[in-house]
Design a protein around this motif. Structure first.
Motif, mmCIF file in Angstrom:
data_model
loop_
_atom_site.group_PDB
_atom_site.id
_atom_site.type_symbol
_atom_site.label_atom_id
_atom_site.label_comp_id
_atom_site.label_asym_id
_atom_site.label_seq_id
_atom_site.Cartn_x
_atom_site.Cartn_y
_atom_site.Cartn_z
ATOM 1 N N GLY A 87 -16.628 -38.336 -69.026
ATOM 2 C CA GLY A 87 -16.399 -36.935 -68.633
ATOM 3 C C GLY A 87 -15.575 -36.782 -67.368
ATOM 4 O O GLY A 87 -15.294 -35.667 -66.914
ATOM 5 N N GLU A 88 -15.157 -37.913 -66.787
ATOM 6 C CA GLU A 88 -14.330 -37.836 -65.590
ATOM 7 C C GLU A 88 -12.917 -38.321 -65.900
ATOM 8 O O GLU A 88 -12.651 -38.876 -66.963
ATOM 9 C CB GLU A 88 -14.928 -38.721 -64.484
ATOM 10 C CG GLU A 88 -16.211 -38.173 -63.893
ATOM 11 C CD GLU A 88 -16.707 -39.021 -62.738
ATOM 12 O OE1 GLU A 88 -16.094 -40.076 -62.451
ATOM 13 O OE2 GLU A 88 -17.692 -38.615 -62.117
ATOM 14 N N ALA A 89 -12.022 -38.076 -64.945
ATOM 15 C CA ALA A 89 -10.654 -38.601 -65.053
ATOM 16 C C ALA A 89 -10.235 -39.092 -63.670
ATOM 17 O O ALA A 89 -10.611 -38.477 -62.658
ATOM 18 C CB ALA A 89 -9.706 -37.527 -65.534
ATOM 19 N N ILE A 90 -9.517 -40.233 -63.675
ATOM 20 C CA ILE A 90 -9.023 -40.723 -62.382
ATOM 21 C C ILE A 90 -7.862 -39.800 -61.944
ATOM 22 O O ILE A 90 -6.935 -39.558 -62.719
ATOM 23 C CB ILE A 90 -8.553 -42.181 -62.492
ATOM 24 C CG1 ILE A 90 -9.748 -43.070 -62.877
ATOM 25 C CG2 ILE A 90 -7.935 -42.652 -61.168
ATOM 26 C CD1 ILE A 90 -9.372 -44.510 -63.156
ATOM 27 N N SER A 91 -7.950 -39.299 -60.726
ATOM 28 C CA SER A 91 -6.929 -38.334 -60.281
ATOM 29 C C SER A 91 -5.590 -39.025 -60.007
ATOM 30 O O SER A 91 -5.521 -40.225 -59.808
ATOM 31 C CB SER A 91 -7.407 -37.632 -59.006
ATOM 32 O OG SER A 91 -7.401 -38.539 -57.932
ATOM 33 N N ASP A 92 -4.531 -38.219 -59.981
ATOM 34 C CA ASP A 92 -3.187 -38.733 -59.711
ATOM 35 C C ASP A 92 -3.130 -39.426 -58.362
ATOM 36 O O ASP A 92 -2.466 -40.441 -58.200
ATOM 37 C CB ASP A 92 -2.170 -37.588 -59.745
ATOM 38 C CG ASP A 92 -1.754 -37.268 -61.184
ATOM 39 O OD1 ASP A 92 -2.211 -37.974 -62.087
ATOM 40 O OD2 ASP A 92 -0.961 -36.306 -61.348
ATOM 41 N N ARG A 129 -15.293 -47.743 -62.880
ATOM 42 C CA ARG A 129 -14.195 -47.078 -62.150
ATOM 43 C C ARG A 129 -14.080 -45.624 -62.532
ATOM 44 O O ARG A 129 -13.576 -44.815 -61.764
ATOM 45 C CB ARG A 129 -12.874 -47.802 -62.415
ATOM 46 C CG ARG A 129 -12.807 -49.205 -61.808
ATOM 47 C CD ARG A 129 -12.806 -49.152 -60.271
ATOM 48 N NE ARG A 129 -12.834 -50.492 -59.698
ATOM 49 C CZ ARG A 129 -12.798 -50.734 -58.398
ATOM 50 N NH1 ARG A 129 -12.776 -49.732 -57.534
ATOM 51 N NH2 ARG A 129 -12.841 -51.982 -57.958
ATOM 52 N N CYS A 130 -14.504 -45.292 -63.741
ATOM 53 C CA CYS A 130 -14.452 -43.878 -64.159
ATOM 54 C C CYS A 130 -15.590 -43.625 -65.121
ATOM 55 O O CYS A 130 -15.761 -44.364 -66.100
ATOM 56 C CB CYS A 130 -13.104 -43.577 -64.836
ATOM 57 S SG CYS A 130 -12.872 -41.852 -65.259
ATOM 58 N N ALA A 131 -16.413 -42.579 -64.776
ATOM 59 C CA ALA A 131 -17.575 -42.290 -65.613
ATOM 60 C C ALA A 131 -17.149 -41.446 -66.801
ATOM 61 O O ALA A 131 -16.051 -40.858 -66.809
ATOM 62 C CB ALA A 131 -18.616 -41.548 -64.786
ATOM 63 N N LEU A 165 -5.312 -37.912 -71.111
ATOM 64 C CA LEU A 165 -5.329 -38.683 -69.885
ATOM 65 C C LEU A 165 -5.736 -40.115 -70.224
ATOM 66 O O LEU A 165 -6.805 -40.354 -70.803
ATOM 67 C CB LEU A 165 -6.328 -38.069 -68.905
ATOM 68 C CG LEU A 165 -6.093 -36.594 -68.585
ATOM 69 C CD1 LEU A 165 -7.154 -36.080 -67.619
ATOM 70 C CD2 LEU A 165 -4.713 -36.389 -67.988
ATOM 71 N N THR A 182 -5.409 -41.043 -56.749
ATOM 72 C CA THR A 182 -5.987 -42.373 -56.830
ATOM 73 C C THR A 182 -5.055 -43.316 -57.584
ATOM 74 O O THR A 182 -4.828 -44.456 -57.181
ATOM 75 C CB THR A 182 -7.357 -42.301 -57.532
ATOM 76 O OG1 THR A 182 -8.130 -41.288 -56.880
ATOM 77 C CG2 THR A 182 -8.082 -43.628 -57.460
#
Lengths: 850, 350
Positions: free
Chosen positions: B327-332, B323-325, B309, B334
Motif C-alpha cells: 500500500g506504499e510507494a517509494i517517493s521520487d 524497503r516498501c510496505a 509505480l 528517495t
C-alpha cells in the motif's frame, strides 16, 4: 518679369509641398513606429504584469498546499485508522462546498470520496510524492498532498473546492480593478471567471480578433511563462495576456483596456504628435522664409554685379574724358598761343577784334576743359592737395587780375574788402585755394546781371599756427530757389534752367569747389534769397608761416596795378642771352619763339631730347626750356643726361608741360629743374622766369619801362625822370575804379581826406628815424596815390620805400645803408611836396571841400 | 540619401527592444564525438537548442575534481550563458561553491546528491526502461541467471539494477540477477573480465550493463550470449543484441530548456521525465525476441505509462530488509537520492 516671378513662386511652392509631403511621410512612418514601439513596450509591461499575477495565483495555490502538507506531516506517524478519525473531526469544521478526503495509493478511499484518475489525471503524481493542483469540470479544484511513511508515500490527502466557490476563493478581482483576470484549464474551459462574467464577456472572447490574439499568445507561451499582445476589438483597443500556472493544468488569462496601460504614455505620445506638428509648421515657415531670402540674395547679387559693371563703365568713361580733355588742351594751347601773336603783331582793328573773340572763346574752352579734367580726377580719386608756402596778397592780386575784367565787362561793381590783420604768408595748396575763390567769384559774376559782387576776406581765429580763412562772396544776382539748394553742389547740375540757359559752364564748378574745400578740411555754405542774390561762405584752415600781416587793400591793389594794365610789352631785353627751346611740337616752338621775339633773346629750337643733347654739347646756353612730354626721351631723362655735359653743368633748365596736375611741379623740381612752367605758357610768366634765371649782366630793361628801382645803387630817380610822369593820370585812376567815375571820385575824396593824418605820420616817422614805420607809410602812399592816378607821387614814394627797405635789410652793407639814408633825407621833402600837390590837384579836379 | 537614412533609422529602431538570443553552456567529461554517453548527450542538447532557438556553448573533456569545471563555468557565464548543464556525476560537488555564488544563473546537474536553490537535478526515469529490459531478460533466460556489469553502487546504478530485477521478477519470478562491479564508468578490460566471469562462473545467459563503453556487448556477442544494450543504439551486432534501453535526450533537453525559458526552474529540485513523455523506451528488438515477448513488454509499458509505480507494494532488499510496505510507494525523492540497497533477488558477484 511677372511670368518669371510666377515661375519662381511656383517653384518655391512646389519645393515646399515636396518638403512637407516628405516630412509628413517621415512623420507618419515615425508615428506608426512610435505607436508600434510603444505597444511593444506596453506588451512587455503587460506580460510582466501577467507573470506577477501568475506568481500570485501560484502562491495562493501554494498556501493551500502548504496547509495541507502541514496536516500530512502531522498525520505521518499515525496509522490509517487514526488518520481517518482525524479527518472525521476536521470535516465538521469545513464550510459548505469544500470537501476533504484521504485515499490509498490504489485509489480506494479511507475517508471521503474517492477521486478518480480520469477526473483528475494529475492525481497519481501525488503517489510519487509530488504536491498536485488539478481541476475537473463540475467537480472543482483539488489540492492533493502525499502523506509519507518514512521515505515512502503511504496515502494521499486532498481538499476539493466546488466550482461555485472558486470565484470567491481564487478570483483576482481585488488585485487590479482594471485588469480582467480568469483562470482556464488547458482545454480552454474557464475555471475561475472574474466577477460579473456574463454573456457580453463570452462574446468578447469569441470575437475573431480576440481569438487570434490569444492564439498568438499561445504560440508565445511555448518559450515564455507569460505573454501579451495588442488587439483591436469591437469594443476598443486591448492588451490580451496569458500566463502559465506551472504547478497546475491551468493557465491565467485576461485582458486590459489599452488606455489603462498607456495612461501617461499615451499623453507623451500625444505630446510628441503635437510637437511634431508644430515642428512641421515651423519648418514650413522657416523654409518659406529661407527660400524668399535666398531669392532676394540672388537678386541682390545681381544688383551688386550690375552696380559694379555700371561703376566700371563710369570709371572707364571718366578716364576717357580725362584723357580726351588732356589731349584737347594741347591744340587749344597752340590756338591761344598763335592768337596771342596775332594780338601782338596784328595792326588791323577788325583782325584784332577777331583775335580778341578767339582769345575769349579759347580761354572759356580751356576753363571748361579744366573743369572736366578736375572733375574726372575727383571721380578717380586722383586729385591731390599739395601744400606749399604762398603769399595771400599775391594770390588775391592774381584773383583780381582774372575776375575784375569780367565784372567790368558786365558793368558790375566788384567790392573787395580784405581784413588787414590776416597773416600774409601761408602754407597750403595755393592753386586750389585760388581756384575756389575764382570759381565763386566768376559764378557770382555769371549769375548777376546788375548790381555788384562783393568779396570779403577775413580770418576768424587762430588755433596754434592754423588760421581759419573766411571768404565771403555775395552778389545781387538771380539767387537760388530753396528747393534747389540741396542739388546745388551736385555734378552737372544747372539750376533754374529757364533763367540760366544763356550762361556758359559745365555745371561742375560748385561740385569741384565743394570737393576741394572738403579735401582741405574746410567748409562751404550758402545763403540765398531767390531773385535777390546769394552769399557763399568758405572756411579754410591754412597754416601760418609768418606772422607778417597782409596789410591794407590799397597795397594789394597797387601790387595788382602792374598787371591790371595788361600786357604792355616785354619787361626786359637780353640780346646777349642765348637759350635753347626743346619741344616735339613745332607749333609750341613757334609760340615760344614768338613770345620771346621782343626780348631779343637768341632762341635756338630743336624737336627732340637727342637733338637737344647734341646742341648742348656744341653750344653753351644761358637757359634751356624743355618740354616734359616728348617721344623717346622725355624731359626728365634729357635733363639727367644734359647735366652730365660740361657745357650744361651750370645751365638752368626750365621744364614746361601741359601736365598741371597737383604735385607735378614739385616732382619735376625735385628731378633737378630750376623752374616749372605750365602750358599754355603765359608771356608774363615766361619773361619773369627768364628774368630770374638768365645771368643778370645780360639783362637790360625794356626801352619803354622805367628802370627797376635798385635800392642798392644810388640810381635814385631824379626829378627829371619824375617829372616825366604825369602828376595826375586820370585814365589810370579811373581804370583802378573799374571805369566807374563815382568810385573814382569817392576814392579820390578818401585820399584827400586822409592827406593830413598820413602826411603827419610820414613826417613823424622821419623825425623819429623809425625807418620801418616810415617804409610802411611810404608804401601805403605809393599804393594809394597810384590807385587814384598820381603816378609821379607814387613813383617817388616807391623810391623812398625801396631806400627805407634798404636801410632795414640785413643783407645791406654799411655804405649802402648810408647811401639809402642820404637818399631818404634828400628826397623826403620832395615826396611830401608831391603829395601836397596831388591833393591840391585832386581837390581842384573834384571840387571837394577839404 | 538623408531621407533613406531617416527611414532606415526609424525602421531599425524596433531591434533595440528585442531581447538578445539566450545562451546556455554544456560541460561534459568525455569527447563529444565519442559514441555512448558523451555523444548522445551532446546530440540531444544540440538538437534541442536548435529547435528552441538557443545558442549552445560546449566545454568537453573537462576532468572531474581538477578545477577545470569551475573555470569552465566562469568562462561560460562571462560569455553570457544564462543556464549551464553540468553533465558529469562529480561536477556538482566540485562546483557547488561557485554555483551558489551565481544565483542569477540556472544550473542543471545529473547528480541528485547536491542541492542548491539555483540547481535542478535533471534526470530521465531510465529505470522504467530498465524495468522493461528486465522483463525481456526474464522471458529470454534459460539458465535463470542474468548478468549485470555495473560501474559503482550509487543511487542511479542501484535504481537501475532494482528496476531491472523487479522487471525480471515480473515475467520470471524464479530468475536471479548477478551483478559484477567494475568500479569505473569506463573500464573496458574490467568490463570484459566481469562479463566473462558472469557467463562462465555465474552461468548467465543474458547480459546487460551500466557502463559508458561497449566492452560488455562485444564480449557477449563473442561468447554467443544474449545481451541488452544501454543508452546507445548498437550497430553491427547479431540477433544476440535483444534490444536497447534508450533515452531521447533531445526530447528531455527540449522540455527542460523550455522550462528554463519560461522561468519555471526556480527552486525546482528535480526535473524527471519518463516513459509517459516518450523520453525512455526499450527498442531495436532483435528477431530473437518473440512476438509474445513483445506483446508482454508492450503490456507492461502501458501500465507504466498509466502511472503504474514500479517501486510500490511490498519490497524487500536482498538482505531481507523491508524497503516498501504494502500500500506504499517509494517517493521520487528517495529514488533519486537514497537507493543504497539492491532488491531481493540480486546477487553480487564477488
Amino acid at each position: 518679369m511677372s511670368s518669371d516671378q510666377a515661375y519662381h513662386l511656383k517653384k518655391i511652392i512646389l519645393q515646399i509641398v515636396n518638403l512637407i509631403s516628405i516630412l509628413l511621410l517621415v512623420g507618419m512612418l515615425a508615428h506608426n513606429k512610435v505607436a508600434k514601439v510603444l505597444n511593444t513596450s506596453m506588451e512587455h509591461h503587460v506580460t510582466r504584469q501577467a507573470m506577477v499575477f501568475s506568481i500570485m495565483a501560484e502562491e495562493r495555490f501554494d498556501r493551500e498546499l502548504a496547509s495541507l502538507r502541514l496536516a500530512a506531516e502531522y498525520l505521518e506517524p499515525y496509522g490509517t485508522q487514526e488518520r481517518k478519525k482525524f479527518f472525521q473531526i476536521r470535516a465538521k469544521a469545513l464550510r459548505g462546498g469544500i470537501s476533504i478526503g484521504l485515499m490509498n495509493l490504489d485509489g480506494s478511499s479511507i475517508y471521503g470520496e474517492a477521486l478518480s484518475e480520469r477526473d483528475f489525471p494529475r492525481l497519481p503524481m501525488a503517489y510519487r510524492g509530488v504536491s498536485v493542483v488539478d481541476y475537473c469540470p463540475y467537480k472543482g479544484l483539488v489540492f492533493v498532498v502525499p502523506i509519507y511513511n518514512g521515505g515512502n508515500v503511504s496515502s494521499i490527502t486532498y481538499r476539493l473546492y466546488d466550482d461555485a466557490l472558486l470565484v470567491d476563493h481564487f478570483g483576482f478581482a481585488e488585485y487590479n480593478e482594471d485588469y480582467r483576470l480568469l483562470i482556464q484549464d488547458r482545454s480552454g474551459k474557464i475555471i475561475i471567471p472574474y466577477k460579473n462574467f456574463g454573456a457580453a464577456d463570452r462574446l468578447f472572447f469569441n470575437e475573431q480578433n480576440i481569438r487570434n490574439g490569444y492564439e498568438h499568445i499561445r504560440e508565445k507561451l511555448t518559450f515564455s511563462r507569460a505573454a501579451a499582445v495588442y488587439a483591436d476589438g469591437a469594443e476598443g483597443r486591448f492588451f490580451l495576456f496569458s500566463a502559465d500556472l506551472p504547478r497546475t493544468n491551468c493557465s491565467l488569462v485576461g485582458y486590459v483596456p489599452w488606455e489603462v496601460v498607456a495612461g501617461g504614455i499615451s499623453r507623451i505620445h500625444n505630446l510628441l504628435l503635437r510637437v511634431g506638428f508644430l515642428v512641421l509648421l515651423l519648418f514650413g515657415v522657416v523654409s518659406v522664409t529661407l527660400l524668399v531670402m535666398q531669392k532676394k540674395a540672388v537678386e541682390g547679387e545681381q544688383l551688386i554685379l550690375e552696380k559694379e559693371l555700371a561703376e566700371k563703365a563710369n570709371r572707364t568713361k571718366s578716364l576717357f574724358l580725362a584723357n580726351m580733355s588732356h589731349e584737347i588742351r594741347t591744340p587749344i594751347n597752340t590756338i591761344l598761343g598763335m592768337n596771342e601773336m596775332i594780338l601782338r603783331e596784328g595792326k588791323h582793328p577788325s583782325i584784332l577784334a577777331y583775335a580778341h573773340n578767339i582769345q575769349h572763346a579759347g580761354t572759356l574752352l580751356l576753363s571748361l576743359i579744366n573743369d572736366v579734367l578736375d572733375f574726372s580726377r575727383i571721380e578717380n580719386g586722383k586729385l591731390e592737395i599739395v601744400t606749399a608756402h604762398y603769399r595771400l596778397s599775391r594770390m588775391l592780386n592774381d584773383i583780381l587780375l582774372v575776375v575784375r575784367p569780367r565784372a567790368e565787362k558786365k558793368g558790375l561793381a566788384l567790392h573787395i574788402a580784405v581784413d588787414e590783420t590776416i597773416p600774409d604768408t601761408l602754407q597750403g595748396d595755393a592753386v586750389r585755394v585760388q581756384q575756389i575763390m575764382v570759381n565763386l567769384l566768376t559764378n557770382a559774376i555769371k549769375y548777376t546781371q546788375t548790381g555788384h559782387v562783393d568779396m570779403h576776406v577775413s580770418h576768424e581765429k587762430n588755433e596754434g599756427n592754423i588760421a581759419w580763412l573766411r571768404f565771403t562772396v555775395s552778389d545781387t544776382g538771380i539767387g537760388i530757389r530753396q528747393e534747389d539748394m540741396k542739388r546745388l553742389f551736385s555734378s552737372f547740375e544747372r539750376l533754374d534752367l529757364e533763367n540760366t540757359r544763356t550762361i556758359e559752364g559745365t555745371g561742375l564748378g560748385l561740385a569741384i569747389t565743394r570737393d576741394l574745400v572738403t579735401r582741405m578740411g574746410g567748409a562751404i555754405s550758402v545763403e540765398s534769397t531767390y531773385g535777390q542774390g546769394s552769399t557763399f561762405t568758405v572756411h579754410l584752415p591754412q597754416e601760418v608761416v609768418d606772422a607778417a600781416t597782409i596789410g591794407s587793400l590799397d597795397a594789394i591793389m597797387q601790387a595788382a596795378s602792374h598787371d591790371m594794365v595788361g600786357y604792355t610789352g616785354v619787361s626786359f631785353t637780353a640780346p646777349d642771352a642765348r637759350i635753347l627751346v626743346v619741344d616735339d611740337n613745332e607749333m609750341n616752338l613757334l609760340v615760344i619763339t614768338s613770345l620771346l621775339k621782343d626780348t631779343h633773346i637768341q632762341v635756338d629750337t630743336c624737336q627732340s631730347g637727342q637733338e637737344a643733347l647734341e646742341r648742348l654739347t656744341i653750344n653753351r646756353y644761358d637757359a634751356v626750356l624743355l618740354d616734359q612730354m616728348m617721344p623717346k626721351m622725355d624731359g626728365v631723362e634729357t635733363l639727367h643726361r644734359a647735366t652730365q655735359l660740361p657745357n650744361a653743368t651750370e645751365t638752368p633748365f626750365i621744364v614746361f608741360t601741359a601736365d598741371v596736375t597737383a604735385g607735378t611741379r614739385e616732382r619735376l623740381l625735385k628731378e633737378g629743374f630750376s623752374e616749372y612752367l605750365g602750358k599754355p605758357v603765359k608771356p608774363q610768366q615766361l619773361e619773369k622766369v627768364l628774368a630770374a634765371l638768365l645771368p643778370s649782366e645780360k639783362i637790360r630793361p625794356a626801352p619803354n619801362m622805367p628802370q627797376p628801382a635798385a635800392p642798392a645803387s644810388s640810381a635814385a630817380p631824379g626829378m627829371t625822370e619824375l617829372e616825366a610822369l604825369a602828376e595826375l593820370n586820370e585814365e589810370l585812376g579811373l581804370s583802378f575804379s573799374g571805369g566807374q567815375h563815382d568810385l573814382y571820385a569817392k576814392l579820390a575824396q578818401a585820399f584827400c581826406n586822409l592827406h593830413a593824418s598820413k602826411k603827419q605820420q610820414i613826417a613823424e616817422a622821419f623825425t623819429q628815424q623809425d625807418w620801418k614805420t616810415y617804409g610802411v607809410h611810404v608804401h601805403a602812399l605809393k599804393s594809394s596815390s597810384l590807385s587814384i592816378g598820381g603816378q609821379r607821387c607814387s613813383a617817388a614814394a616807391k623810391a623812398l620805400e625801396a631806400a627805407a627797405n634798404c636801410c632795414l635789410a640785413e643783407t645791406s652793407s654799411h655804405e649802402e645803408r648810408q647811401e639809402a639814408l642820404a637818399y631818404i633825407r634828400q628826397q623826403h621833402a620832395t615826396v611830401l611836396r608831391l603829395y601836397d600837390d596831388l591833393v591840391v590837384l585832386l581837390n581842384s579836379k573834384f571840387t571837394m571841400p577839404v | 540619401m538623408l531621407l533613406i537614412a531617416i527611414i532606415v533609422t526609424i525602421l531599425q529602431f524596433e531591434a533595440t527592444l528585442e531581447p538578445p538570443r539566450p545562451k546556455i553552456g554544456f560541460i561534459i567529461l568525455g569527447d563529444i564525438t565519442q559514441p555512448g554517453w558523451n555523444a548522445s548527450q551532446y546530440q540531444g542538447i544540440s538538437e534541442a537548442c536548435r529547435d528552441v532557438g538557443i545558442e549552445l556553448l560546449v566545454r568537453d573533456k573537462v576532468q572531474e575534481n581538477s578545477g577545470q569545471c569551475p573555470a569552465a563555468i566562469q568562462e561560460l557565464v562571462a560569455q553570457g550563458c544564462g543556464m549551464i548543464f553540468l553533465c558529469s556525476y562529480a561536477y556538482s560537488a566540485e562546483a557547488r561553491g561557485i554555483v551558489e555564488k551565481m544565483p542569477h544563473i540556472a544550473f542543471a546537474t545529473n547528480s541528485a546528491e547536491v542541492h542548491t536553490r539555483n540547481m535542478t537535478a535533471y534526470f530521465v526515469r531510465m529505470y522504467q526502461g530498465r524495468y522493461l529490459a528486465g522483463a525481456l531478460a526474464g522471458m529470454r533466460t534459460k539458465s535463470n541467471v542474468i548478468g549485470y556489469v555495473a560501474a559503482i553502487p550509487n543511487t542511479e546504478v542501484n535504481r537501475g539494477i532494482n528496476a531491472f530485477t523487479l522487471g525480471v521478477q515480473a515475467t520470471n519470478p524464479a530468475a536471479k540477477v548477478v551483478v559484477a562491479w567494475t568500479g569505473a564508468w569506463e573500464a573496458p578490460e574490467k568490463e570484459t573480465a566481469n562479463a566473462k566471469r558472469l557467463i562462465n562462473e555465474a552461468g548467465a545467459d543474458v547480459l546487460t550493463y551500466h557502463q559508458d563503453d561497449q566492452a560488455v556487448p562485444d564480449t557477449a556477442e563473442a561468447a554467443g550470449v544474449y545481451f541488452i544494450g544501454y543508452n546507445t543504439t548498437l550497430r553491427g551486432y547479431s540477433e544476440r543484441n535483444l534490444a536497447s534501453v534508450l533515452c531521447r535526450w533531445d526530447v528531455y533537453y527540449r522540455d527542460i530548456l523550455q522550462r528554463f525559458l519560461k522561468g519555471e526552474l526556480n527552486s525546482v529540485k528535480n526535473h524527471w521525465l519518463g516513459i509517459d513523455r516518450g523520453v525512455v523506451f526499450l527498442t531495436d528488438f532483435s528477431p530473437a525476441v518473440t512476438p509474445h515477448m513483445r506483446s508482454r513488454i508492450a503490456e507492461l509499458r502501458e501500465q507504466l505509462v498509466h502511472n503504474k509505480l514500479i517501486f510500490s507494494g511490498q519490497i524487500h532488499d536482498n538482505k531481507g530488509t523491508l524497503r516498501c510496505a504494502a500500500g506504499e510507494a517509494i517517493s521520487d525523492d528517495t529514488l533519486l537520492e537514497k537507493i543504497d540497497w539492491q532488491v531481493e533477488g540480486v546477487k553480487i558477484l564477488e
